[in-house]
Motif scaffolding. Structure first.
Motif: not given
Length: 404
Positions: A79-88, A94-95, A177-182, A189-192
Protein backbone atom coordinates in the motif's frame (compact mmCIF):
# COMPACT_ATOMS: atom_id res chain seq x y z
CA UNK A 1 -8.81 3.80 11.56
CA UNK A 2 -12.14 3.32 9.78
CA UNK A 3 -12.30 2.06 6.24
CA UNK A 4 -14.56 5.01 5.49
CA UNK A 5 -11.51 7.27 5.67
CA UNK A 6 -9.50 5.30 3.12
CA UNK A 7 -10.26 7.01 -0.16
CA UNK A 8 -8.75 6.27 -3.54
CA UNK A 9 -8.34 8.93 -6.22
CA UNK A 10 -10.58 8.65 -9.27
CA UNK A 11 -8.90 6.56 -11.90
CA UNK A 12 -9.83 5.01 -15.23
CA UNK A 13 -11.68 1.69 -14.90
CA UNK A 14 -9.14 -1.05 -14.20
CA UNK A 15 -8.38 -3.66 -16.84
CA UNK A 16 -6.28 -6.81 -16.86
CA UNK A 17 -5.27 -8.89 -19.89
CA UNK A 18 -5.32 -12.70 -20.05
CA UNK A 19 -1.55 -12.64 -20.43
CA UNK A 20 -1.13 -10.66 -17.21
CA UNK A 21 -3.48 -13.04 -15.37
CA UNK A 22 -1.39 -15.98 -16.58
CA UNK A 23 1.86 -14.26 -15.53
CA UNK A 24 0.54 -13.47 -12.05
CA UNK A 25 -0.86 -17.00 -11.60
CA UNK A 26 2.41 -18.64 -12.72
CA UNK A 27 4.50 -16.36 -10.51
CA UNK A 28 2.28 -17.07 -7.50
CA UNK A 29 2.59 -20.80 -8.05
CA UNK A 30 6.36 -20.79 -8.41
CA UNK A 31 6.92 -18.54 -5.39
CA UNK A 32 4.50 -20.17 -2.95
CA UNK A 33 5.90 -23.61 -3.79
CA UNK A 34 9.06 -22.64 -1.88
CA UNK A 35 7.18 -22.95 1.43
CA UNK A 36 5.95 -26.45 0.66
CA UNK A 37 8.91 -28.24 -0.90
CA UNK A 38 10.03 -29.40 2.55
CA UNK A 39 6.64 -30.73 3.65
CA UNK A 40 6.95 -34.29 2.24
CA UNK A 41 10.69 -34.29 2.99
CA UNK A 42 10.57 -33.68 6.74
CA UNK A 43 11.66 -37.29 7.32
CA UNK A 44 14.81 -37.18 5.13
CA UNK A 45 15.69 -33.61 6.18
CA UNK A 46 15.32 -34.28 9.91
CA UNK A 47 17.36 -37.49 9.63
CA UNK A 48 20.08 -35.78 7.61
CA UNK A 49 20.37 -32.84 9.99
CA UNK A 50 19.85 -34.74 13.27
CA UNK A 51 16.46 -33.27 14.19
CA UNK A 52 14.40 -35.30 16.68
CA UNK A 53 11.13 -36.83 15.33
CA UNK A 54 9.02 -34.84 17.81
CA UNK A 55 10.55 -31.62 16.44
CA UNK A 56 10.33 -32.55 12.75
CA UNK A 57 7.27 -30.35 12.33
CA UNK A 58 9.51 -27.30 12.89
CA UNK A 59 10.85 -27.77 9.36
CA UNK A 60 7.46 -26.65 8.04
CA UNK A 61 6.52 -24.47 11.00
CA UNK A 62 9.54 -22.18 10.62
CA UNK A 63 8.74 -21.35 7.01
CA UNK A 64 5.15 -20.60 8.01
CA UNK A 65 6.34 -18.39 10.88
CA UNK A 66 8.55 -16.50 8.42
CA UNK A 67 5.64 -16.21 6.02
CA UNK A 68 3.39 -14.93 8.80
CA UNK A 69 5.98 -12.30 9.76
CA UNK A 70 6.21 -11.22 6.14
CA UNK A 71 2.45 -10.90 5.93
CA UNK A 72 2.46 -8.55 8.90
CA UNK A 73 5.54 -6.47 8.09
CA UNK A 74 6.22 -6.73 4.33
CA UNK A 75 2.87 -7.25 2.57
CA UNK A 76 1.40 -3.98 3.98
CA UNK A 77 4.17 -2.15 2.11
CA UNK A 78 2.18 -2.96 -1.02
CA UNK A 79 0.00 0.00 0.00
CA UNK A 80 3.07 2.25 0.22
CA UNK A 81 5.82 1.12 -2.17
CA UNK A 82 5.76 0.49 -5.91
CA UNK A 83 4.62 -3.12 -6.14
CA UNK A 84 7.01 -4.49 -8.76
CA UNK A 85 10.05 -3.30 -6.81
CA UNK A 86 8.70 -4.90 -3.64
CA UNK A 87 8.01 -8.21 -5.39
CA UNK A 88 11.50 -8.35 -6.91
CA UNK A 89 13.16 -7.69 -3.54
CA UNK A 90 11.12 -10.47 -1.93
CA UNK A 91 11.92 -12.94 -4.71
CA UNK A 92 15.62 -12.12 -4.38
CA UNK A 93 15.46 -12.86 -0.64
CA UNK A 94 13.82 -16.22 -1.41
CA UNK A 95 16.58 -17.12 -3.87
CA UNK A 96 19.33 -16.41 -1.34
CA UNK A 97 17.54 -18.28 1.46
CA UNK A 98 16.86 -21.32 -0.73
CA UNK A 99 20.50 -21.52 -1.78
CA UNK A 100 21.62 -21.27 1.85
CA UNK A 101 19.15 -24.00 2.90
CA UNK A 102 20.54 -26.31 0.23
CA UNK A 103 23.96 -26.22 1.88
CA UNK A 104 22.82 -25.98 5.52
CA UNK A 105 25.26 -27.97 7.73
CA UNK A 106 22.92 -28.28 10.74
CA UNK A 107 19.28 -28.27 11.74
CA UNK A 108 19.60 -24.83 13.35
CA UNK A 109 20.96 -23.25 10.16
CA UNK A 110 18.29 -24.93 8.05
CA UNK A 111 15.50 -23.72 10.33
CA UNK A 112 16.77 -20.13 10.09
CA UNK A 113 16.86 -20.47 6.30
CA UNK A 114 13.35 -21.92 6.34
CA UNK A 115 12.13 -18.81 8.15
CA UNK A 116 13.81 -16.59 5.56
CA UNK A 117 12.29 -18.63 2.72
CA UNK A 118 8.85 -18.02 4.20
CA UNK A 119 9.60 -14.32 4.62
CA UNK A 120 10.57 -13.90 0.97
CA UNK A 121 7.65 -15.96 -0.29
CA UNK A 122 5.16 -13.26 0.76
CA UNK A 123 5.74 -11.81 -2.70
CA UNK A 124 2.72 -13.94 -3.58
CA UNK A 125 0.51 -11.83 -1.34
CA UNK A 126 1.67 -8.66 -3.05
CA UNK A 127 0.76 -10.16 -6.43
CA UNK A 128 -2.76 -11.27 -5.41
CA UNK A 129 -3.88 -7.75 -4.33
CA UNK A 130 -2.19 -6.43 -7.49
CA UNK A 131 -4.51 -8.68 -9.51
CA UNK A 132 -7.47 -7.27 -7.55
CA UNK A 133 -6.32 -3.71 -8.33
CA UNK A 134 -6.03 -4.47 -12.04
CA UNK A 135 -9.40 -6.27 -12.32
CA UNK A 136 -12.79 -4.57 -12.90
CA UNK A 137 -15.28 -4.80 -10.03
CA UNK A 138 -17.65 -7.12 -11.89
CA UNK A 139 -15.01 -9.81 -12.49
CA UNK A 140 -12.72 -9.26 -9.50
CA UNK A 141 -13.67 -12.56 -7.85
CA UNK A 142 -13.04 -14.51 -11.06
CA UNK A 143 -9.67 -12.83 -11.67
CA UNK A 144 -8.51 -13.30 -8.09
CA UNK A 145 -9.74 -16.89 -8.28
CA UNK A 146 -7.73 -17.57 -11.44
CA UNK A 147 -4.58 -16.06 -9.95
CA UNK A 148 -5.19 -17.98 -6.73
CA UNK A 149 -5.60 -21.20 -8.71
CA UNK A 150 -1.99 -20.72 -9.81
CA UNK A 151 -1.08 -20.29 -6.16
CA UNK A 152 -2.92 -23.51 -5.25
CA UNK A 153 -1.34 -25.47 -8.10
CA UNK A 154 2.05 -24.31 -6.84
CA UNK A 155 1.25 -25.54 -3.34
CA UNK A 156 0.00 -28.88 -4.61
CA UNK A 157 2.75 -29.51 -7.17
CA UNK A 158 5.50 -28.52 -4.73
CA UNK A 159 5.04 -31.71 -2.75
CA UNK A 160 5.21 -34.27 -5.59
CA UNK A 161 7.95 -32.34 -7.38
CA UNK A 162 10.16 -32.22 -4.29
CA UNK A 163 9.49 -35.89 -3.57
CA UNK A 164 10.40 -36.94 -7.12
CA UNK A 165 13.60 -34.87 -7.13
CA UNK A 166 14.61 -36.13 -3.69
CA UNK A 167 13.99 -39.74 -4.75
CA UNK A 168 16.30 -39.30 -7.75
CA UNK A 169 18.95 -37.18 -6.02
CA UNK A 170 18.63 -35.69 -2.53
CA UNK A 171 16.54 -33.16 -0.63
CA UNK A 172 19.32 -30.60 -1.10
CA UNK A 173 18.85 -30.73 -4.89
CA UNK A 174 15.28 -29.53 -4.42
CA UNK A 175 16.44 -26.28 -2.84
CA UNK A 176 19.23 -25.73 -5.38
CA UNK A 177 16.72 -26.08 -8.24
CA UNK A 178 14.24 -23.75 -6.57
CA UNK A 179 16.88 -21.07 -5.96
CA UNK A 180 17.75 -21.15 -9.67
CA UNK A 181 14.04 -20.90 -10.53
CA UNK A 182 13.67 -17.77 -8.39
CA UNK A 183 16.58 -16.09 -10.19
CA UNK A 184 14.94 -16.83 -13.56
CA UNK A 185 11.54 -15.66 -12.33
CA UNK A 186 12.98 -12.37 -11.07
CA UNK A 187 14.40 -11.71 -14.53
CA UNK A 188 10.99 -12.29 -16.15
CA UNK A 189 9.05 -10.22 -13.63
CA UNK A 190 11.47 -7.30 -13.88
CA UNK A 191 10.46 -6.94 -17.53
CA UNK A 192 6.82 -8.05 -17.61
CA UNK A 193 5.21 -7.19 -14.26
CA UNK A 194 2.84 -4.18 -14.41
CA UNK A 195 3.88 -1.12 -12.44
CA UNK A 196 1.59 0.01 -9.63
CA UNK A 197 2.55 3.02 -7.52
CA UNK A 198 0.25 3.32 -4.46
CA UNK A 199 -1.27 6.68 -3.52
CA UNK A 200 -1.19 6.13 0.24
CA UNK A 201 0.88 8.72 2.11
CA UNK A 202 1.83 7.23 5.48
CA UNK A 203 4.96 6.43 7.43
CA UNK A 204 5.85 2.77 7.81
CA UNK A 205 5.04 2.89 11.53
CA UNK A 206 1.62 4.39 10.87
CA UNK A 207 1.02 1.82 8.14
CA UNK A 208 1.70 -1.11 10.47
CA UNK A 209 -0.27 0.46 13.33
CA UNK A 210 -3.26 0.96 11.02
CA UNK A 211 -3.58 -2.81 10.57
CA UNK A 212 -4.82 -3.22 14.13
CA UNK A 213 -7.37 -0.45 13.55
CA UNK A 214 -8.51 -2.08 10.30
CA UNK A 215 -9.01 -5.41 12.07
CA UNK A 216 -10.90 -3.80 14.94
CA UNK A 217 -13.15 -1.80 12.62
CA UNK A 218 -13.90 -4.56 10.11
CA UNK A 219 -16.07 -7.44 11.37
CA UNK A 220 -16.12 -9.18 7.99
CA UNK A 221 -12.30 -9.26 7.96
CA UNK A 222 -12.25 -10.86 11.40
CA UNK A 223 -14.84 -13.48 10.43
CA UNK A 224 -13.17 -14.41 7.15
CA UNK A 225 -9.76 -14.61 8.85
CA UNK A 226 -11.17 -16.82 11.60
CA UNK A 227 -12.83 -19.24 9.17
CA UNK A 228 -9.71 -19.58 7.04
CA UNK A 229 -7.35 -19.87 10.02
CA UNK A 230 -9.38 -22.81 11.35
CA UNK A 231 -9.35 -24.55 7.97
CA UNK A 232 -5.67 -23.85 7.37
CA UNK A 233 -4.80 -25.39 10.75
CA UNK A 234 -6.38 -28.62 9.52
CA UNK A 235 -4.77 -28.27 6.06
CA UNK A 236 -1.26 -27.86 7.48
CA UNK A 237 -1.74 -30.65 10.00
CA UNK A 238 -2.96 -33.02 7.27
CA UNK A 239 -0.11 -32.36 4.86
CA UNK A 240 2.58 -32.41 7.56
CA UNK A 241 1.32 -35.66 9.07
CA UNK A 242 0.27 -37.77 6.08
CA UNK A 243 3.84 -38.11 4.68
CA UNK A 244 4.86 -39.57 8.06
CA UNK A 245 1.84 -41.91 7.99
CA UNK A 246 2.44 -43.05 4.41
CA UNK A 247 6.16 -43.68 5.00
CA UNK A 248 5.43 -45.58 8.22
CA UNK A 249 4.81 -49.28 8.83
CA UNK A 250 1.16 -49.27 7.74
CA UNK A 251 1.82 -48.16 4.14
CA UNK A 252 5.62 -48.17 3.69
CA UNK A 253 5.49 -45.87 0.67
CA UNK A 254 8.66 -44.56 -0.92
CA UNK A 255 9.22 -40.87 -1.71
CA UNK A 256 7.85 -41.57 -5.20
CA UNK A 257 4.71 -43.09 -3.70
CA UNK A 258 4.26 -40.11 -1.39
CA UNK A 259 4.75 -37.85 -4.43
CA UNK A 260 1.92 -39.58 -6.28
CA UNK A 261 -0.31 -39.17 -3.23
CA UNK A 262 0.47 -35.45 -3.08
CA UNK A 263 -0.19 -35.13 -6.80
CA UNK A 264 -3.81 -36.14 -6.22
CA UNK A 265 -4.38 -32.98 -4.23
CA UNK A 266 -3.61 -30.78 -7.24
CA UNK A 267 -7.17 -31.30 -8.46
CA UNK A 268 -8.34 -29.16 -5.54
CA UNK A 269 -7.04 -26.12 -7.44
CA UNK A 270 -10.24 -26.06 -9.53
CA UNK A 271 -11.98 -24.68 -6.44
CA UNK A 272 -10.43 -21.21 -6.93
CA UNK A 273 -12.13 -20.09 -10.15
CA UNK A 274 -15.37 -21.84 -9.15
CA UNK A 275 -15.57 -20.08 -5.79
CA UNK A 276 -14.55 -16.78 -7.38
CA UNK A 277 -17.47 -16.97 -9.80
CA UNK A 278 -19.86 -17.92 -6.99
CA UNK A 279 -18.70 -14.92 -4.97
CA UNK A 280 -19.18 -12.58 -7.96
CA UNK A 281 -22.78 -13.87 -8.23
CA UNK A 282 -23.56 -13.34 -4.54
CA UNK A 283 -23.35 -16.92 -3.25
CA UNK A 284 -20.53 -16.42 -0.75
CA UNK A 285 -22.55 -17.45 2.31
CA UNK A 286 -23.68 -20.95 1.20
CA UNK A 287 -20.31 -21.57 -0.46
CA UNK A 288 -18.53 -20.75 2.81
CA UNK A 289 -20.66 -23.20 4.80
CA UNK A 290 -20.09 -25.90 2.19
CA UNK A 291 -16.31 -25.36 2.21
CA UNK A 292 -16.06 -25.68 6.00
CA UNK A 293 -18.30 -28.76 6.05
CA UNK A 294 -16.26 -30.38 3.28
CA UNK A 295 -13.02 -30.13 5.27
CA UNK A 296 -14.69 -31.65 8.34
CA UNK A 297 -16.17 -34.51 6.30
CA UNK A 298 -12.81 -35.16 4.64
CA UNK A 299 -10.99 -35.59 7.94
CA UNK A 300 -13.73 -37.81 9.35
CA UNK A 301 -13.65 -40.16 6.36
CA UNK A 302 -9.98 -40.99 7.02
CA UNK A 303 -11.01 -42.66 10.31
CA UNK A 304 -13.46 -45.04 8.65
CA UNK A 305 -11.05 -47.82 7.60
CA UNK A 306 -8.16 -49.55 9.35
CA UNK A 307 -4.76 -47.97 8.50
CA UNK A 308 -2.82 -49.89 5.87
CA UNK A 309 -5.81 -51.20 3.90
CA UNK A 310 -6.53 -50.30 0.29
CA UNK A 311 -9.76 -48.64 1.41
CA UNK A 312 -7.91 -46.52 3.97
CA UNK A 313 -5.44 -45.35 1.31
CA UNK A 314 -8.26 -44.52 -1.10
CA UNK A 315 -10.01 -42.52 1.63
CA UNK A 316 -6.79 -40.62 2.34
CA UNK A 317 -6.53 -39.70 -1.35
CA UNK A 318 -10.16 -38.57 -1.42
CA UNK A 319 -9.61 -36.58 1.78
CA UNK A 320 -6.54 -34.87 0.29
CA UNK A 321 -8.58 -33.69 -2.70
CA UNK A 322 -11.54 -32.59 -0.56
CA UNK A 323 -9.43 -30.72 2.00
CA UNK A 324 -7.52 -28.87 -0.68
CA UNK A 325 -10.77 -28.02 -2.47
CA UNK A 326 -12.48 -26.73 0.66
CA UNK A 327 -9.52 -24.69 1.90
CA UNK A 328 -8.87 -23.11 -1.49
CA UNK A 329 -12.55 -22.30 -2.04
CA UNK A 330 -12.85 -20.59 1.32
CA UNK A 331 -9.60 -18.67 0.74
CA UNK A 332 -10.90 -17.13 -2.49
CA UNK A 333 -14.29 -16.35 -0.94
CA UNK A 334 -12.41 -14.45 1.75
CA UNK A 335 -10.28 -12.61 -0.81
CA UNK A 336 -13.40 -11.50 -2.67
CA UNK A 337 -15.00 -10.22 0.54
CA UNK A 338 -12.04 -8.25 1.89
CA UNK A 339 -10.81 -6.83 -1.43
CA UNK A 340 -14.22 -5.20 -1.91
CA UNK A 341 -13.76 -3.14 1.26
CA UNK A 342 -11.13 -0.47 0.46
CA UNK A 343 -8.87 -0.47 -2.63
CA UNK A 344 -6.08 1.56 -1.02
CA UNK A 345 -5.94 -0.73 2.03
CA UNK A 346 -5.85 -4.06 0.20
CA UNK A 347 -2.25 -4.80 1.15
CA UNK A 348 -2.98 -4.31 4.83
CA UNK A 349 -6.30 -6.14 4.72
CA UNK A 350 -4.57 -9.02 2.97
CA UNK A 351 -1.76 -8.96 5.54
CA UNK A 352 -4.17 -9.25 8.47
CA UNK A 353 -6.25 -11.92 6.74
CA UNK A 354 -3.36 -14.16 5.80
CA UNK A 355 -1.14 -13.61 8.83
CA UNK A 356 -3.84 -15.10 11.02
CA UNK A 357 -4.27 -18.17 8.85
CA UNK A 358 -0.54 -18.84 8.48
CA UNK A 359 -0.07 -18.48 12.22
CA UNK A 360 -2.74 -21.15 12.58
CA UNK A 361 -1.00 -23.21 9.90
CA UNK A 362 2.30 -23.06 11.77
CA UNK A 363 0.56 -24.29 14.93
CA UNK A 364 -1.19 -27.00 12.91
CA UNK A 365 2.09 -28.31 11.48
CA UNK A 366 3.74 -28.48 14.91
CA UNK A 367 0.64 -29.95 16.54
CA UNK A 368 0.32 -32.57 13.80
CA UNK A 369 3.87 -33.86 14.20
CA UNK A 370 3.50 -33.86 18.00
CA UNK A 371 0.14 -35.65 17.94
CA UNK A 372 1.29 -38.23 15.39
CA UNK A 373 4.39 -39.05 17.45
CA UNK A 374 2.20 -39.71 20.50
CA UNK A 375 -1.05 -41.14 19.21
CA UNK A 376 -0.65 -41.88 15.52
CA UNK A 377 -3.03 -40.76 12.82
CA UNK A 378 -6.14 -41.06 14.99
CA UNK A 379 -4.95 -38.50 17.54
CA UNK A 380 -3.60 -36.21 14.82
CA UNK A 381 -6.92 -36.35 12.97
CA UNK A 382 -8.96 -35.47 16.06
CA UNK A 383 -6.63 -32.56 16.79
CA UNK A 384 -7.11 -31.38 13.21
CA UNK A 385 -10.90 -31.62 13.44
CA UNK A 386 -11.30 -29.29 16.41
CA UNK A 387 -10.73 -25.87 14.71
CA UNK A 388 -12.96 -26.56 11.64
CA UNK A 389 -15.76 -27.66 13.97
CA UNK A 390 -15.43 -24.38 15.87
CA UNK A 391 -15.46 -22.51 12.55
CA UNK A 392 -18.64 -24.29 11.50
CA UNK A 393 -20.31 -23.39 14.79
CA UNK A 394 -19.39 -19.74 14.35
CA UNK A 395 -20.53 -19.76 10.73
CA UNK A 396 -23.94 -21.16 11.69
CA UNK A 397 -24.28 -18.54 14.43
CA UNK A 398 -23.26 -15.70 12.08
CA UNK A 399 -25.53 -16.95 9.28
CA UNK A 400 -28.47 -17.08 11.68
CA UNK A 401 -27.86 -13.39 12.40
CA UNK A 402 -27.72 -12.52 8.71
CA UNK A 403 -23.93 -12.24 8.40
CA UNK A 404 -21.63 -13.91 5.91
Amino acid sequence: MSLDHVKAPRLAPPQISPGTILLLAAACGLIVANIYYAQPLIGPISQSLGLAPQAAGLIVTMSQIGYGAGLMFIVPLGDLIENRRLVLASVALSAVALAAAAFAPSAAVFLVCAGAIGLGSVAVQILVPLAAHLAPDATRGRVVGMVSSGLMIGIMLARPVSSFIAAQSSWRAVFIASAAMMVALAAVLSRALPVRAPHTRMTYGALIASMAHLAAATPILRRRAFYQACLFFAFSLFWTTTPLLLAGPHYQLTQNGIALFALAGVSGAIAAPISGRLADRGFSRPATGAAIALVIAALLMTLYAAPGSSLALALLVAAAIAIDFGVQANLVLGFRAIFALAPEARGRLNGVYLASLFAAGAVGSAAGAWAYARGGWTLACFVGLAPPLVALARFVFSAARGRE
